[in-house]
Structures are given as C-alpha cells and as structure tokens.
Design a protein around this motif. Structure first.
Motif, short mmCIF file in Angstrom:
data_model
loop_
_atom_site.label_atom_id
_atom_site.label_comp_id
_atom_site.label_asym_id
_atom_site.label_seq_id
_atom_site.Cartn_x
_atom_site.Cartn_y
_atom_site.Cartn_z
N SER A 1 0.81 -1.21 0.00
CA SER A 1 0.00 0.00 0.00
C SER A 1 0.85 1.27 0.00
CB SER A 1 -0.93 0.01 1.21
OG SER A 1 -0.16 0.05 2.40
N GLY A 2 1.91 1.30 0.77
CA GLY A 2 2.67 2.54 0.96
C GLY A 2 3.84 2.63 -0.01
N GLY A 3 4.99 2.34 0.51
CA GLY A 3 6.20 2.51 -0.25
C GLY A 3 6.84 3.83 0.09
N GLY A 4 8.12 3.85 -0.05
CA GLY A 4 8.84 5.07 0.28
C GLY A 4 9.08 5.92 -0.96
N VAL A 5 9.88 6.91 -0.75
CA VAL A 5 10.22 7.83 -1.84
C VAL A 5 11.03 7.10 -2.91
CG1 VAL A 5 11.53 9.92 -2.39
CG2 VAL A 5 10.18 9.82 -0.31
N LEU A 6 11.94 6.25 -2.47
CA LEU A 6 12.77 5.52 -3.44
C LEU A 6 11.94 4.54 -4.28
CD1 LEU A 6 16.00 4.85 -1.36
CD2 LEU A 6 15.63 6.54 -3.15
N GLU A 7 10.98 3.94 -3.65
CA GLU A 7 10.12 3.03 -4.40
C GLU A 7 9.27 3.77 -5.42
OE1 GLU A 7 6.77 -0.42 -3.63
OE2 GLU A 7 8.06 0.23 -1.98
N ARG B 1 9.36 3.31 -9.45
CA ARG B 1 8.17 3.07 -10.28
C ARG B 1 8.02 4.10 -11.38
NH1 ARG B 1 3.74 2.11 -5.61
NH2 ARG B 1 4.50 0.10 -4.88
N LEU B 2 8.38 5.35 -11.08
CA LEU B 2 8.21 6.43 -12.04
C LEU B 2 9.28 6.43 -13.12
CD1 LEU B 2 6.61 9.00 -12.78
CD2 LEU B 2 8.21 10.26 -11.34
N VAL B 3 10.53 6.24 -12.73
CA VAL B 3 11.63 6.48 -13.65
C VAL B 3 12.36 5.21 -14.08
CG1 VAL B 3 13.87 7.63 -13.88
CG2 VAL B 3 12.00 8.80 -12.76
N MET B 4 12.69 4.37 -13.16
CA MET B 4 13.64 3.29 -13.45
C MET B 4 13.01 1.98 -13.89
SD MET B 4 16.30 4.08 -10.39
CE MET B 4 17.54 2.93 -10.94
N ARG B 5 11.72 1.93 -13.96
CA ARG B 5 11.07 0.67 -14.29
C ARG B 5 11.14 0.35 -15.77
NH1 ARG B 5 5.38 -0.98 -11.58
NH2 ARG B 5 5.79 -3.21 -11.59
N ARG B 6 11.10 1.36 -16.62
CA ARG B 6 11.15 1.15 -18.06
C ARG B 6 12.42 1.77 -18.63
NH1 ARG B 6 6.04 2.55 -16.70
NH2 ARG B 6 4.44 0.97 -17.07
N THR B 7 13.09 1.05 -19.49
CA THR B 7 14.37 1.48 -20.03
C THR B 7 14.29 2.80 -20.80
OG1 THR B 7 15.09 -0.82 -20.13
CG2 THR B 7 16.34 0.77 -21.45
N PRO B 8 13.32 3.00 -21.71
CA PRO B 8 13.30 4.28 -22.43
C PRO B 8 13.11 5.49 -21.51
CG PRO B 8 11.88 2.69 -23.52
CD PRO B 8 12.32 2.08 -22.23
N VAL B 9 12.30 5.34 -20.48
CA VAL B 9 12.09 6.44 -19.54
C VAL B 9 13.37 6.69 -18.76
CG1 VAL B 9 10.75 7.20 -17.54
CG2 VAL B 9 9.64 5.93 -19.37
N TYR B 10 14.05 5.62 -18.35
CA TYR B 10 15.29 5.75 -17.60
C TYR B 10 16.37 6.42 -18.44
CZ TYR B 10 19.41 4.47 -14.90
OH TYR B 10 20.57 4.52 -14.19
N VAL B 11 16.52 6.01 -19.69
CA VAL B 11 17.53 6.61 -20.58
C VAL B 11 17.22 8.09 -20.81
CG1 VAL B 11 18.44 6.56 -22.93
CG2 VAL B 11 18.17 4.44 -21.66
N THR B 12 15.96 8.42 -21.01
CA THR B 12 15.57 9.82 -21.18
C THR B 12 15.89 10.62 -19.92
OG1 THR B 12 13.79 9.14 -22.66
CG2 THR B 12 13.65 11.35 -21.73
#
Length: 85
Positions: free
Chosen positions: A8-14, A18-29
């Motif tokens: 349910s929660g998760g921290g800032v790093l999580e 989820r926002l940036v590092m989960r998908r390679t194209p988003v991470y590379v951008t």
C-alpha cells in the motif's frame, strides 16, 4: 501484516523506481536530460564564480582596426595593464 504495508505505501525511493527506473526508455531519457541539465548548471556556476573572482580585471579582446588600404581591417589584440594583476 508487513507485506500489506509494503504494497500500500512505499517510500520515496520506491516511488522514484516506479516512475523512472522501471522502463528502459524512460530511464535513458531521465539520464540524458539529467546530464544536459547538470552540465548547464555546472557551466553557469563556474562562469558565475569566475566572473565574481575577476571583477575589475579587463580581458584581452580582439579589435578590428582600419588599415591604410580602403575597406580592409587588421585585427589587433589589445592587452591592458591590469589584465593579470
């Protein structure tokens, strides 16, 4: 109980993951945009520091001076007395 809290929660790093590092194209951008913005920030900071440390000192600059022939110019580099004091 502990697994329910994790889901349910998760921290800032999580959330960042989820926002940036989960998908390679988003991470590379994100990495490329961060490098460009970081370069601009460092360039601005170094330039500002350089100008604050060199207040009152004149820089050498090329100046076009008309030569004796009509329509032609010579470039002279004028150095000032207080350039490197």
């Amino acid at each position: 109980m502990e697994s329910a809290a994790r889901r349910s929660g998760g921290g800032v790093l999580e959330g960042f993951y989820r926002l940036v590092m989960r998908r390679t194209p988003v991470y590379v951008t994100f990495v490329i945009a961060g490098a460009l913005l970081g370069e601009r920030a460092v360039d601005y900071g170094v330039k500002t520091l350089w100008e604050k440390n060199n207040v009152g000192r004149l820089k050498m600059s090329p100046v076009a001076v008309p030569s004796s022939a009509p329509g032609s110019y010579r470039v002279h580099f004028f150095s000032y007395e207080n350039c490197f004091n």
